[in-house]
Design a protein around this motif. Sequence first.
Motif, PDB file in Angstrom:
ATOM      1  N   ASP A 195       0.849  -1.396   0.458  1.00 37.04           N
ATOM      2  CA  ASP A 195      -0.230  -0.362  -0.075  1.00 37.04           C
ATOM      3  C   ASP A 195       0.665   1.256   0.031  1.00 37.04           C
ATOM      4  O   ASP A 195       0.230   2.382   0.374  1.00 37.04           O
ATOM      5  CB  ASP A 195      -0.778  -0.010   1.249  1.00 37.04           C
ATOM      6  CG  ASP A 195      -2.030  -0.783   1.382  1.00 37.04           C
ATOM      7  OD1 ASP A 195      -2.991  -0.434  -0.055  1.00 37.04           O
ATOM      8  OD2 ASP A 195      -2.877  -0.992   1.552  1.00 37.04           O
ATOM      9  N   LEU A 196       2.550   1.562  -0.465  1.00 42.87           N
ATOM     10  CA  LEU A 196       2.797   2.771  -0.847  1.00 42.87           C
ATOM     11  C   LEU A 196       1.823   3.608  -1.528  1.00 42.87           C
ATOM     12  O   LEU A 196       1.131   3.331  -2.618  1.00 42.87           O
ATOM     13  CB  LEU A 196       4.163   2.115  -1.679  1.00 42.87           C
ATOM     14  CG  LEU A 196       5.325   2.498  -1.197  1.00 42.87           C
ATOM     15  CD1 LEU A 196       6.247   2.885   0.502  1.00 42.87           C
ATOM     16  CD2 LEU A 196       6.672   2.727  -2.109  1.00 42.87           C
ATOM     17  N   PRO A 197       2.532   4.541  -1.448  1.00 41.61           N
ATOM     18  CA  PRO A 197       0.988   5.927  -2.173  1.00 41.61           C
ATOM     19  C   PRO A 197       1.433   5.704  -3.429  1.00 41.61           C
ATOM     20  O   PRO A 197       2.631   5.088  -4.053  1.00 41.61           O
ATOM     21  CB  PRO A 197       1.486   7.302  -1.132  1.00 41.61           C
ATOM     22  CG  PRO A 197       1.607   6.044   0.361  1.00 41.61           C
ATOM     23  CD  PRO A 197       2.462   5.432   0.080  1.00 41.61           C
ATOM     24  N   PRO A 198       0.615   6.112  -4.407  1.00 48.25           N
ATOM     25  CA  PRO A 198       0.647   5.416  -5.883  1.00 48.25           C
ATOM     26  C   PRO A 198       1.871   6.824  -6.029  1.00 48.25           C
ATOM     27  O   PRO A 198       1.696   7.832  -5.797  1.00 48.25           O
ATOM     28  CB  PRO A 198      -0.467   6.028  -6.881  1.00 48.25           C
ATOM     29  CG  PRO A 198      -1.427   6.574  -5.316  1.00 48.25           C
ATOM     30  CD  PRO A 198      -0.835   6.085  -4.532  1.00 48.25           C
ATOM     31  N   GLY A 199       3.167   6.566  -6.831  1.00 44.30           N
ATOM     32  CA  GLY A 199       4.114   6.949  -7.356  1.00 44.30           C
ATOM     33  C   GLY A 199       4.834   7.040  -6.767  1.00 44.30           C
ATOM     34  O   GLY A 199       6.060   7.910  -7.132  1.00 44.30           O
ATOM     35  N   VAL A 200       5.424   6.410  -5.610  1.00 41.71           N
ATOM     36  CA  VAL A 200       6.610   6.864  -4.794  1.00 41.71           C
ATOM     37  C   VAL A 200       7.452   6.540  -5.237  1.00 41.71           C
ATOM     38  O   VAL A 200       9.256   6.082  -5.326  1.00 41.71           O
ATOM     39  CB  VAL A 200       6.195   6.564  -3.043  1.00 41.71           C
ATOM     40  CG1 VAL A 200       7.544   6.528  -2.337  1.00 41.71           C
ATOM     41  CG2 VAL A 200       5.536   7.434  -2.551  1.00 41.71           C
ATOM     42  N   VAL A 201       7.059   4.457  -6.157  1.00 43.77           N
ATOM     43  CA  VAL A 201       7.595   3.938  -6.564  1.00 43.77           C
ATOM     44  C   VAL A 201       7.292   3.643  -8.396  1.00 43.77           C
ATOM     45  O   VAL A 201       6.246   3.414  -7.614  1.00 43.77           O
ATOM     46  CB  VAL A 201       8.255   2.517  -5.670  1.00 43.77           C
ATOM     47  CG1 VAL A 201       9.362   2.189  -6.933  1.00 43.77           C
ATOM     48  CG2 VAL A 201       9.497   2.709  -4.823  1.00 43.77           C
ATOM     49  N   ASN A 202       8.657   4.036  -9.185  1.00 42.68           N
ATOM     50  CA  ASN A 202       7.448   4.065 -10.215  1.00 42.68           C
ATOM     51  C   ASN A 202       9.078   2.719 -10.442  1.00 42.68           C
ATOM     52  O   ASN A 202      10.126   3.372 -10.765  1.00 42.68           O
ATOM     53  CB  ASN A 202       7.660   5.309 -11.061  1.00 42.68           C
ATOM     54  CG  ASN A 202       7.162   5.904 -10.587  1.00 42.68           C
ATOM     55  OD1 ASN A 202       5.622   5.875 -11.079  1.00 42.68           O
ATOM     56  ND2 ASN A 202       7.044   7.001  -9.497  1.00 42.68           N
TER      57      ASN A 202
END
Length: 489
Positions: free
Chosen positions: A209-216
Amino acid sequence: MNAKETFNLEYAPAPESTKVVSINKSYGLFIGGEFVKPKSGKTFSTINPANEEHLSEIAEASSEDVNKAVKAARKGYEDNWRDMPGKQRARYLYRIARQIQERSREFAVLETLDGGKPIKESRDFDLPQVAAHFFYNAGWADKLDYAFPNRQVTSHGVVGQIIPWNFPLLMAAWKIAPALATGNTVVLKPAETTPLTALLLAELIQDADLPPGVVNIVTGAGETGEALVNHPDVNKLAFTGSTEVGKRIQQAAAARRLPLTLELGGKAAHVVFEDAAIDQAIEGVVNGIFFNQGHVCCAGSRLLVQESIAEDFIARLKRRLALLRVGDPLDKNTDVGAINSGAQLARIQELVESGVAEGAEIFQPTCELPAKGFWFTPTLFTGVQQSHRIAREEIFGPVLSIQTFRTAEEAVEKANNTPYGLSAGIWTEKGSKILWMADRLQAGVVWANTYNQFDPSSPFGGYKESGFGREGGLQGLSPYVRETVGGRS
Ligand code: NAD
Ligand code: MN
């Protein structure tokens, strides 16, 4: 003579099961927390180098796709990650670390399938180190005031990261963990021959559930990497790979005064003195060059052995070479797995041929290689001159070049006679000699009476053309922050 003839022993096959792994037919790009189809519409295949079988079809990110990923990272930074308390960032990193531990067998098998490294290495080295890097950096996330005392630091913003194929998941961990701990968001590009574990990590990151866009994660080859390097909204770059590509990246970064760390090639000297514990030194030298098929930037690829013991040492080394088990990377008994790609095999072959042509003496034990896939017999060269290409160029394969020396001064001179300076090894009984040598060797890491020891708290990085900047430890955190004065940058 091989193991069978020496001991009259047969090793029964002991293959690790692949049931724990399920590989999708195809993978999209991981952008903004979702797997998305590439706008380019292009894909490429990743194969198992041990048998050349197709594993999956991977999206190839164009500059348009990279742009989308950088935008997502920017949004993840501004909406969430930049202002999130360190304590909370730490929680996410701990969650990722624990999930990696829980699923480590799956990751290890996938790493071995996609890249060809022996399962005992992916299981016992890569995966424990991956988890350790996330745990270690999670520990710093809420303690940055202690990491950088009396300094006001802030994250850079969006970090572009490009990694090689030799330790695919571990390099992803070395890059992602410190970047996230310090409050940056990332766009990571894995190497084109080994994208699968980074994509499984993307799935794990979704589960966490890492916030979206933190890792791409954008997959592709050199052009995708170049698009990331040249993207105007990237605030910091980190690269591990060849010196050649590293130089190009430095040029691009210089034009924009972009903070940059480079972990590049190596041609490490492994120095054995006559007073060394010989049996241990043999094991150290073997580990130094044959670990991960020699696809190691800090590989001890140049053995410098004191002349007084050279004959005996080389004879023992040859006997030991014949005992290495080369073959199925999934077999738990395998010491040396498959060469990562056909292109890398061709590079190794070309350099080995140059060694023969330039007059060095080659030794290869008899070794049955599988019919399919990319393989190279463990090799050593004696009679190597400093002018030979095999003494100067990084081979990045299971090939050891041996030279001799008489005095410690000569050993230092030979060891430092290279454009590289990543690592070095010393074997001697005398502590004073270790310190004397370590002071003089131009290498970022110097191992004494051991080799290839890693710990997330210990900085790793190079001198000279091996690059600059450190990964691991506090030194590995600092490239991911910038100093602010009075709250302004
Ligand atoms: P490489 O440097 O070309 O590849 C490393 C990464 O950089 C990959 O992800 C690749 O896609 C990317 N890349 C390639 N060209 C790029 C560009 N112009 N801009 C941005 N990114 C780019 O390495 P390679 O071709 O796979 O291997 C060549 C040699 O490099 C090897 O034989 C070995 O000597 C050395 N090498 C060193 C390391 C290391 O860890 N130091 C790792 C891999 C290879
Ligand atoms: Mn592959």
